[in-house]
Write a protein that holds these residues in place. Structure first.
Motif, mmCIF file in Angstrom:
data_model
loop_
_atom_site.group_PDB
_atom_site.id
_atom_site.type_symbol
_atom_site.label_atom_id
_atom_site.label_comp_id
_atom_site.label_asym_id
_atom_site.label_seq_id
_atom_site.Cartn_x
_atom_site.Cartn_y
_atom_site.Cartn_z
ATOM 1 N N MET A 1 -1.496 -0.411 42.351
ATOM 2 C CA MET A 1 -1.301 1.034 42.433
ATOM 3 C C MET A 1 0.198 1.338 42.480
ATOM 4 O O MET A 1 0.932 0.751 43.269
ATOM 5 C CB MET A 1 -1.998 1.603 43.666
ATOM 6 N N SER A 2 0.649 2.250 41.635
ATOM 7 C CA SER A 2 2.069 2.595 41.575
ATOM 8 C C SER A 2 2.481 3.418 42.789
ATOM 9 O O SER A 2 1.631 3.939 43.532
ATOM 10 C CB SER A 2 2.356 3.382 40.303
ATOM 11 N N THR A 3 3.792 3.532 42.992
ATOM 12 C CA THR A 3 4.314 4.348 44.095
ATOM 13 C C THR A 3 3.833 5.785 43.958
ATOM 14 O O THR A 3 3.417 6.418 44.939
ATOM 15 C CB THR A 3 5.856 4.316 44.106
ATOM 16 N N LYS A 4 3.865 6.298 42.741
ATOM 17 C CA LYS A 4 3.416 7.665 42.483
ATOM 18 C C LYS A 4 1.956 7.844 42.892
ATOM 19 O O LYS A 4 1.589 8.839 43.533
ATOM 20 C CB LYS A 4 3.598 7.980 40.993
ATOM 21 N N LYS A 6 0.249 6.004 45.047
ATOM 22 C CA LYS A 6 0.115 5.861 46.499
ATOM 23 C C LYS A 6 0.486 7.157 47.216
ATOM 24 O O LYS A 6 -0.189 7.578 48.160
ATOM 25 C CB LYS A 6 1.008 4.717 46.994
ATOM 26 N N VAL A 7 1.582 7.782 46.777
ATOM 27 C CA VAL A 7 2.013 9.044 47.382
ATOM 28 C C VAL A 7 0.971 10.132 47.147
ATOM 29 O O VAL A 7 0.626 10.895 48.059
ATOM 30 C CB VAL A 7 3.386 9.473 46.814
ATOM 31 N N LEU A 8 0.446 10.198 45.929
ATOM 32 C CA LEU A 8 -0.567 11.203 45.600
ATOM 33 C C LEU A 8 -1.800 11.016 46.463
ATOM 34 O O LEU A 8 -2.369 11.989 46.982
ATOM 35 C CB LEU A 8 -0.939 11.102 44.116
ATOM 36 N N GLN A 9 -2.231 9.792 46.644
ATOM 37 C CA GLN A 9 -3.402 9.503 47.462
ATOM 38 C C GLN A 9 -3.190 9.958 48.900
ATOM 39 O O GLN A 9 -4.090 10.555 49.518
ATOM 40 C CB GLN A 9 -3.716 8.007 47.411
ATOM 41 N N GLU A 26 4.649 4.992 56.279
ATOM 42 C CA GLU A 26 3.272 4.558 56.042
ATOM 43 C C GLU A 26 3.137 3.703 54.795
ATOM 44 O O GLU A 26 2.264 2.828 54.724
ATOM 45 C CB GLU A 26 2.346 5.778 55.946
ATOM 46 N N LEU A 27 3.988 3.957 53.811
ATOM 47 C CA LEU A 27 3.903 3.215 52.553
ATOM 48 C C LEU A 27 4.954 2.107 52.444
ATOM 49 O O LEU A 27 5.018 1.417 51.424
ATOM 50 C CB LEU A 27 4.047 4.184 51.370
ATOM 51 N N GLU A 40 8.065 12.829 39.959
ATOM 52 C CA GLU A 40 7.242 12.316 38.870
ATOM 53 C C GLU A 40 5.872 12.992 38.856
ATOM 54 O O GLU A 40 5.337 13.330 37.787
ATOM 55 C CB GLU A 40 7.070 10.801 39.010
ATOM 56 N N LEU A 41 5.316 13.208 40.035
ATOM 57 C CA LEU A 41 4.019 13.880 40.132
ATOM 58 C C LEU A 41 4.108 15.314 39.635
ATOM 59 O O LEU A 41 3.224 15.797 38.905
ATOM 60 C CB LEU A 41 3.510 13.847 41.576
ATOM 61 N N GLU A 42 5.158 16.000 40.016
ATOM 62 C CA GLU A 42 5.338 17.385 39.578
ATOM 63 C C GLU A 42 5.550 17.458 38.073
ATOM 64 O O GLU A 42 5.053 18.376 37.410
ATOM 65 C CB GLU A 42 6.502 18.021 40.331
ATOM 66 N N LYS A 43 6.269 16.497 37.535
ATOM 67 C CA LYS A 43 6.498 16.452 36.089
ATOM 68 C C LYS A 43 5.180 16.234 35.351
ATOM 69 O O LYS A 43 4.973 16.752 34.241
ATOM 70 C CB LYS A 43 7.483 15.338 35.744
#
Length: 318
Positions: A1-4, A6-9, A26-27, A40-43
């Motif tokens: 699982m990518s950093t992006k 993991k953050v989204l989850q 936490e990560l 990256e998520l917003e993009k």
């Protein structure tokens, strides 16, 4: 699982704001990595609220395989694509590759969408739902049309429930809203040549979700529309996809289902005069019923005939 991912989850599972520091701890990541992941998520289209106390996820209209997998009650292998020539073909390839059904392929854009009799339909990136489900059925070939009927009911009821509208079903595979087409459904069988038995069924569909009305080609302006053609969506595509398949699988598991009653009640055709061509001859009559196997019963005046969806397409409905 990518950093992006993991953050989204983490953001999705939190009901309150989560600080960058908390996410980093936490990560086991740096604050800079968290900040880059948020960007990256917003993009990618995810809506993330920024506050002095941290970040909070907001419902976003981004096709998400993890969200679909978690939301669909039936165990399904979900694959989300940015673009596909045809999700029906993707499902066929899944069979060739030996993937175990059910497999759901969802695309953000379909480059060569088609319906019954290979007719093309309009697709627009990030404004529609283009998906196909691969199933291994326990049924016979002559029962295949019932999958299309059942699917039409699941789609129509899902839209009605989430959007608060009243859809209709045009025999056999189109969903209409306010007299215009918003969904096309297609079912195909894959046979075992040696045993001449039905091995797989693929159910595909294209849903006009948020295509602005003015974006439809001129020749489709009076024939087609989308769920949110004149306003901002009140639901996400993920939510609608989940609702559709949960309803479909629930209907499929019922030994005695009233889906045919719903199908007839929501019919856009019954009681109307229809015209069609059969064996190079034109016919006109009144659509009076839909059989238990999905055939359209038409009264021609001097006789009553049953039309099969595999051989007939209605020319007009009045």
């Amino acid at each position: 699982m990518s950093t992006k991912e993991k953050v989204l989850q983490k953001l999705k599972t939190s009901t309150s704001y989560v600080s960058g520091e908390q996410l980093a701890q936490e990560l086991s990541l740096s604050r800079t990595s968290i900040w880059k992941a948020i960007k990256e998520l917003e993009k990618a289209g995810y809506q993330i609220e920024h506050h002095s106390t941290g970040y909070r996820y907001q419902a976003s209209d981004v096709l998400d395989a993890a969200e679909l997998t978690d939301g669909i009650h039936q165990k399904v292998a979900v694959r989300v694509l940015d673009s596909s020539v045809s999700t029906m073909k993707d499902a066929q390839i899944a069979v060739i590759n030996g993937e175990a059904p059910p497999v759901l392929v969802v695309a953000d854009m379909q480059e060569a969408p088609r319906g019954r009799f290979n007719r093309p339909f309009f697709a627009m990136e990030k404004s529609g739902i283009y998906m196909s489900l691969l199933l291994k059925p326990e049924t016979q070939l002559h029962e295949l049309p019932q999958y299309t009927v059942l699917m039409a009911v699941a789609v129509a009821e899902a839209i009605d429930a989430l959007v608060g509208v009243e859809t209709q079903i045009k025999w056999v595979n189109d969903i209409y809203l306010n007299g215009k087409k918003i969904v096309g459904i297609l079912s195909e069988a894959m046979m075992d040549v040696e045993s001449n038995s039905l091995k797989h069924v693929i159910i595909g569909m294209g849903i006009n979700f948020s295509v602005p009305q003015e974006k439809f080609p001129a020749e489709l302006q009076e024939k087609a529309t989308s769920l949110f053609a004149h306003s901002e969506p009140t639901i996400t595509r993920n939510q609608l996809i989940i609702e559709i398949w949960n309803r479909f699988f629930a209907l499929l598991e019922q030994k005695e289902s009233d889906y045919l009653t719903v199908y007839r009640k929501k019919s856009f055709v019954l009681g109307k005069r229809v015209t069609f061509e059969r064996q190079n001859q034109q016919y006109a009559g009144k659509a009076i019923d839909i059989s238990d196997t999905g055939e359209l019963i038409v009264d021609l005046g001097n006789e009553t005939i049953a039309l099969s969806s595999g051989e007939i397409s209605l020319s007009s409905i009045q």
